[in-house]
Design a protein around this motif. Structure first.
Motif: not given
Length: 179
Positions: A40-41, A44, A47-48
């Motif tokens: 998940r990290r 994220e 995406e960032s």
């Protein structure tokens, strides 16, 4: 008494097996949860990173447009400077005519007005140029910050995906311990 002790031992073994399996299952669950959290990290972070790349692209496009605008402002100032010099020279020559009386006729007023208009235009262009250069510096700082953030995101993704998850590809022990 021997059978009683063997039954107790059998019960203890069964309890120990149950406890070991419960602990192994709990460790497996925690290991899986940690892997899921890493995934998940990483998503994220990816995406960032993509958002930062998009923002960086937009910033670079703004820089390009602003540099073109600055160039056009400098050219406009240069284009207005020569007529201003000509008008000032004509006004100076008109005020130092030998043998002719100084007068405030229409030509003199129009020449004075033209000099003031050209000076105002050049001053406005200089002001716009200063604002554009300040904005350019701000965009350069923003671009440097975004590039730094992007490097950090890429490094963090590499560490999370390659180093950490590389070590976590396989569960370190079997989920059912047999002895």
């Amino acid at each position: 008494r021997s059978q009683s002790e063997r039954a107790k031992l059998s019960q203890l073994r069964s309890d120990a097996d149950t406890m070991v399996n419960a602990i192994a299952t709990a460790v497996w669950d925690h290991w899986s949860n940690t892997n899921n959290a890493f995934d998940r990290r990483s998503q994220e972070m990816a995406e960032s990173k993509n958002k930062i790349q998009l923002h960086l692209h937009k910033t670079q496009q703004e820089l390009f447009d602003l540099e073109k605008h600055i160039f056009l402002l400098q050219k406009a100032i240069q284009d207005k400077s020569n007529p201003l010099k000509v008008a000032q020279t004509r006004m100076e020559a008109r005020s130092h005519r030998t043998g002719v009386e100084l007068c405030k006729d229409y030509a003199q007023m129009r020449l004075t007005q033209e000099v003031h208009e050209l000076k105002d235009t050049v001053n406005n262009l200089h002001h716009k140029l200063q604002e554009a250069e300040a904005q350019h510096q701000s965009l350069l700082k923003t671009r440097a910050s975004l590039e730094s953030d992007l490097r950090n995101k890429v490094n963090a993704l590499f560490i999370d995906r390659e180093k950490c998850m590389g070590l976590r590809r396989a569960f370190p022990v079997n989920n059912m311990i047999k002895y």
